[in-house]
Design an enzyme around this catalytic site. Structure first.
Site, PDB file in Angstrom:
ATOM      1  N   ASP A  10       0.852  -1.199   0.000  1.00  0.00           N
ATOM      2  CA  ASP A  10       0.000   0.000   0.000  1.00  0.00           C
ATOM      3  C   ASP A  10       0.890   1.252   0.000  1.00  0.00           C
ATOM      4  O   ASP A  10       0.871   2.054   0.932  1.00  0.00           O
ATOM      5  CB  ASP A  10      -0.950   0.013   1.207  1.00  0.00           C
ATOM      6  CG  ASP A  10      -0.219  -0.017   2.541  1.00  0.00           C
ATOM      7  OD1 ASP A  10      -0.856   0.361   3.576  1.00  0.00           O
ATOM      8  OD2 ASP A  10       0.980  -0.381   2.597  1.00  0.00           O
ATOM      9  N   ASP A  15       6.786   1.037   1.816  1.00  0.00           N
ATOM     10  CA  ASP A  15       6.461   0.078   0.746  1.00  0.00           C
ATOM     11  C   ASP A  15       7.320   0.350  -0.498  1.00  0.00           C
ATOM     12  O   ASP A  15       7.786  -0.566  -1.164  1.00  0.00           O
ATOM     13  CB  ASP A  15       5.002   0.200   0.341  1.00  0.00           C
ATOM     14  CG  ASP A  15       4.036   0.002   1.483  1.00  0.00           C
ATOM     15  OD1 ASP A  15       3.854   0.940   2.290  1.00  0.00           O
ATOM     16  OD2 ASP A  15       3.458  -1.096   1.587  1.00  0.00           O
ATOM     17  N   ASN A  39      -2.565   2.555   3.502  1.00  0.00           N
ATOM     18  CA  ASN A  39      -2.005   3.888   3.791  1.00  0.00           C
ATOM     19  C   ASN A  39      -2.820   4.989   3.129  1.00  0.00           C
ATOM     20  O   ASN A  39      -2.948   6.094   3.653  1.00  0.00           O
ATOM     21  CB  ASN A  39      -0.562   3.980   3.286  1.00  0.00           C
ATOM     22  CG  ASN A  39       0.418   3.277   4.200  1.00  0.00           C
ATOM     23  OD1 ASN A  39       0.253   3.301   5.418  1.00  0.00           O
ATOM     24  ND2 ASN A  39       1.422   2.636   3.624  1.00  0.00           N
ATOM     25  N   THR A 124       2.983  -6.177   2.739  1.00  0.00           N
ATOM     26  CA  THR A 124       3.497  -5.069   3.563  1.00  0.00           C
ATOM     27  C   THR A 124       2.375  -4.054   3.795  1.00  0.00           C
ATOM     28  O   THR A 124       2.605  -2.840   3.807  1.00  0.00           O
ATOM     29  CB  THR A 124       4.685  -4.385   2.862  1.00  0.00           C
ATOM     30  OG1 THR A 124       4.219  -3.813   1.614  1.00  0.00           O
ATOM     31  CG2 THR A 124       5.807  -5.368   2.606  1.00  0.00           C
ATOM     32  N   PHE A 165      -0.812  -0.686  12.439  1.00  0.00           N
ATOM     33  CA  PHE A 165      -1.686  -0.211  11.376  1.00  0.00           C
ATOM     34  C   PHE A 165      -2.158  -1.311  10.427  1.00  0.00           C
ATOM     35  O   PHE A 165      -3.361  -1.402  10.122  1.00  0.00           O
ATOM     36  CB  PHE A 165      -0.985   0.904  10.577  1.00  0.00           C
ATOM     37  CG  PHE A 165      -1.812   1.404   9.428  1.00  0.00           C
ATOM     38  CD1 PHE A 165      -1.604   0.933   8.141  1.00  0.00           C
ATOM     39  CD2 PHE A 165      -2.808   2.353   9.636  1.00  0.00           C
ATOM     40  CE1 PHE A 165      -2.372   1.389   7.076  1.00  0.00           C
ATOM     41  CE2 PHE A 165      -3.586   2.816   8.576  1.00  0.00           C
ATOM     42  CZ  PHE A 165      -3.374   2.331   7.292  1.00  0.00           C
ATOM     43  N   ASN A 166      -1.257  -2.121   9.895  1.00  0.00           N
ATOM     44  CA  ASN A 166      -1.658  -3.114   8.884  1.00  0.00           C
ATOM     45  C   ASN A 166      -2.678  -4.107   9.442  1.00  0.00           C
ATOM     46  O   ASN A 166      -3.633  -4.476   8.759  1.00  0.00           O
ATOM     47  CB  ASN A 166      -0.440  -3.873   8.352  1.00  0.00           C
ATOM     48  CG  ASN A 166       0.421  -3.022   7.438  1.00  0.00           C
ATOM     49  OD1 ASN A 166      -0.053  -2.024   6.892  1.00  0.00           O
ATOM     50  ND2 ASN A 166       1.685  -3.404   7.285  1.00  0.00           N
ATOM     51  N   HIS A 239       9.705   0.187   7.962  1.00  0.00           N
ATOM     52  CA  HIS A 239       9.080  -1.094   8.311  1.00  0.00           C
ATOM     53  C   HIS A 239       9.164  -2.139   7.186  1.00  0.00           C
ATOM     54  O   HIS A 239       9.706  -3.223   7.367  1.00  0.00           O
ATOM     55  CB  HIS A 239       7.589  -0.869   8.627  1.00  0.00           C
ATOM     56  CG  HIS A 239       7.325   0.193   9.639  1.00  0.00           C
ATOM     57  ND1 HIS A 239       7.522   0.005  10.993  1.00  0.00           N
ATOM     58  CD2 HIS A 239       6.864   1.453   9.490  1.00  0.00           C
ATOM     59  CE1 HIS A 239       7.185   1.115  11.635  1.00  0.00           C
ATOM     60  NE2 HIS A 239       6.785   2.012  10.758  1.00  0.00           N
ATOM     61  N   ASP A 240       8.601  -1.835   6.043  1.00  0.00           N
ATOM     62  CA  ASP A 240       8.310  -2.856   5.034  1.00  0.00           C
ATOM     63  C   ASP A 240       9.517  -3.574   4.438  1.00  0.00           C
ATOM     64  O   ASP A 240       9.448  -4.797   4.211  1.00  0.00           O
ATOM     65  CB  ASP A 240       7.444  -2.243   3.921  1.00  0.00           C
ATOM     66  CG  ASP A 240       6.088  -1.805   4.451  1.00  0.00           C
ATOM     67  OD1 ASP A 240       5.471  -0.921   3.847  1.00  0.00           O
ATOM     68  OD2 ASP A 240       5.647  -2.351   5.492  1.00  0.00           O
TER      69      ASP A 240
HETATM   70  O1  RIB Z   1       2.628   0.078  10.754  1.00  0.00           O
HETATM   71  C1  RIB Z   1       3.488   0.194   9.664  1.00  0.00           C
HETATM   72  C2  RIB Z   1       2.863  -0.353   8.416  1.00  0.00           C
HETATM   73  O2  RIB Z   1       1.678   0.382   8.110  1.00  0.00           O
HETATM   74  C3  RIB Z   1       3.754  -0.205   7.179  1.00  0.00           C
HETATM   75  O3  RIB Z   1       3.478  -1.233   6.272  1.00  0.00           O
HETATM   76  C4  RIB Z   1       3.318   1.112   6.604  1.00  0.00           C
HETATM   77  O4  RIB Z   1       3.553   1.201   5.190  1.00  0.00           O
HETATM   78  C5  RIB Z   1       1.839   1.067   6.864  1.00  0.00           C
HETATM   79  O5  RIB Z   1       1.242   0.309   5.828  1.00  0.00           O
HETATM   80 CA    CA Z   2       2.856  -0.678   3.957  1.00  0.00          CA
END
Ligand code: RIB
Ligand code: CA
Length: 319
Positions: A10, A15, A39, A124, A165-166, A239-240
Site C-alpha cells: 500500500d 512500501d 495507507n 506489507t 496499522f496493517n 518497516h516494510d
Molecule cells: O505500521 C506500519 C505499516 O503500516 C507499514 O506497512 C506502513 O507502510 C503502513 O502500511
Molecule cells: Ca505498507
C-alpha cells in the site's frame, strides 16, 4: 536460485523502498506487485506503485490493484503519516508503468498456478487481498512457500496503543491469515523499529548520485518529518523492507516460533497481535516472529539494491 516473491503493498514510503529492495536484490525474483487500500485509498496506492516502478525502471513486473476496502470495517487511511498522495515528498514524473486489468487476487492465483515452484508472498499492507485469495482459492495454500508479512507487534501498537496499522486496518483478514496453516513469518514493530533511517542512512542514498537515490532520500526525509511530528522519532523506522530482507537472507532477521492470535473483540485492543513468546498458553506456534534485525547489513543490502536499480534506470552515477 532467487526466491520467487510477490509483494502485496500500500505505497506508502516504506512500501516504496520494499519494492526497490525486492527488484534490485539478486536473491529474490519479483514476480508481481499487487496493491491494496491501506495507507491511502486503492487508486492512490496503485498510482504510487506505478510511480515507484517507473522511476526505478521496474518495467517487467505486472502491477495489479486489489481490494479497495477491508473485509468488514470501513477503510481508515494514514494520510497523517504518508500524506495526501500516500507518497508525499518527491515529485514523480507521470508513470509509464500501467496496472494490468486483472484483480490482484486473480493475478496472484494465476502466478501461483503457473510458477514451477511455490511462491513467497510478502504483504506489507493490510491483509485483505491475501485473506481473499485464501478464501476464493483455498487450493492455493499449498502453492505458497510462506507468507512473510510486515505487521503486528510483540509489544505496543502504533495506530492504537495495542494495534499496529496493517493489522488494525483489517483484523478479520489478519485473523484468516494467521489461522490459515500457511507458514507465516511476522515482522512486527518490535523488529522494524530497529530499522531507523538516520541522517547517515539518508546520506548514503544521496551519495549514490542517481535520481533514484535522490528520490529515496526525499521519501525518507518526508517520512522522517511525519514520524517526528506524530511519534517523536528522531529517525523514521523503515518497516516494510524488513519483511523483504527476511526473504533475501533469513540471517538478516532473526525469528522465534510463537503462537499469534489477532484480537477481534477487545474494546481497546481490537487489531492487537497477541504473541505467546513464552508459551504460556501451551498452544503450538503458528508463526515465526521476527525479533532482531542485523541493522548494518540490512542497510547495506537496501542501498546496494537502490544503486543497482538507479544505474540500470539512469546509467552510471554522476560524479
Ligand atoms: O505500521 C506500519 C505499516 O503500516 C507499514 O506497512 C506502513 O507502510 C503502513 O502500511
Ligand atoms: Ca505498507
Amino acid at each position: 536460485m532467487p526466491v520467487p516473491i510477490i509483494i502485496d503493498c500500500d505505497p506508502g514510503h516504506d512500501d516504496a523502498l520494499a519494492i526497490m529492495l525486492a527488484a534490485g536484490d539478486p536473491a529474490v525474483d519479483l514476480l508481481a506487485v499487487t496493491t491494496v487500500a491501506g495507507n491511502q485509498t486503492l487508486d492512490k496506492t496503485t498510482l504510487n506503485a506505478r510511480r515507484v516502478c517507473t522511476v526505478a525502471g521496474i518495467t517487467d513486473v505486472p502491477v495489479a490493484a486489489g481490494c479497495d476496502r477491508p473485509l468488514v470495517q470501513p477503510l481508515g487511511v494514514a494520510a497523517d503519516v504518508h500524506g495526501a498522495t500516500g507518497l508525499d515528498g518527491p515529485m514523480f514524473p507521470a508513470p509509464t508503468v500501467d496496472a494490468v486489468p486483472e484483480h490482484a487476487v486473480d493475478l496472484i492465483h494465476r502466478l501461483l498456478a503457473e510458477h514451477p515452484e511455490p511462491v513467497t508472498l510478502v504483504p506489507t499492507a493490510p491483509l485483505t487481498n491475501i485473506a481473499l485469495l485464501l478464501r476464493r482459492y483455498p487450493e492455493d495454500a499449498s502453492r505458497i512457500r510462506e507468507i512473510v508479512l510486515m505487521g503486528g507487534s510483540t509489544e505496543r501498537g502504533n495506530r492504537t496503543p495495542a494495534a499496529e496499522f496493517n493489522i488494525l486496518t483489517d483484523p478479520e483478514a489478519a485473523d484468516i491469515v494467521f489461522r490459515s496453516g500457511v507458514p507465516v513469518t511476522m515482522c512486527g514493530l518490535n523488529v522494524t523499529h530497529q530499522a531507523l533511517a538516520t541522517p547517515e542512512v539518508v546520506a548514503r542514498f544521496v551519495a549514490l548520485g542517481t535520481p533514484l537515490g535522490r528520490i529515496c532520500a526525499d521519501l525518507l526525509t518526508f517520512f522522517g518529518s511525519t514520524y517526528r511530528e506524530l511519534y517523536g522519532f528522531s529517525s523514521p523506522p523503515l518497516h516494510d523492507p524488513v519483511a523483504v530482507a527476511r526473504v533475501i537472507d533469513p540471517g538478516l532477521v532473526h525469528c522465534v516460533d510463537a503462537h499469534v492470535d489477532v484480537e477481534l473483540h477487545g474494546r481497546y485492543t481490537r487489531g492487537a497481535t497477541v504473541v505467546d513468546l513464552h508459551r504460556s498458553t501451551g498452544r503450538p506456534a503458528n508463526a515465526r516472529v521476527a525479533v532482531t534485525l542485523e541493522t548494518s547489513l540490512f542497510w547495506d543490502r537496501l542501498v546496494a539494491a537502490v544503486a543497482v536499480l538507479g544505474e540500470r534506470a539512469h546509467g552510471p552515477a554522476s560524479s
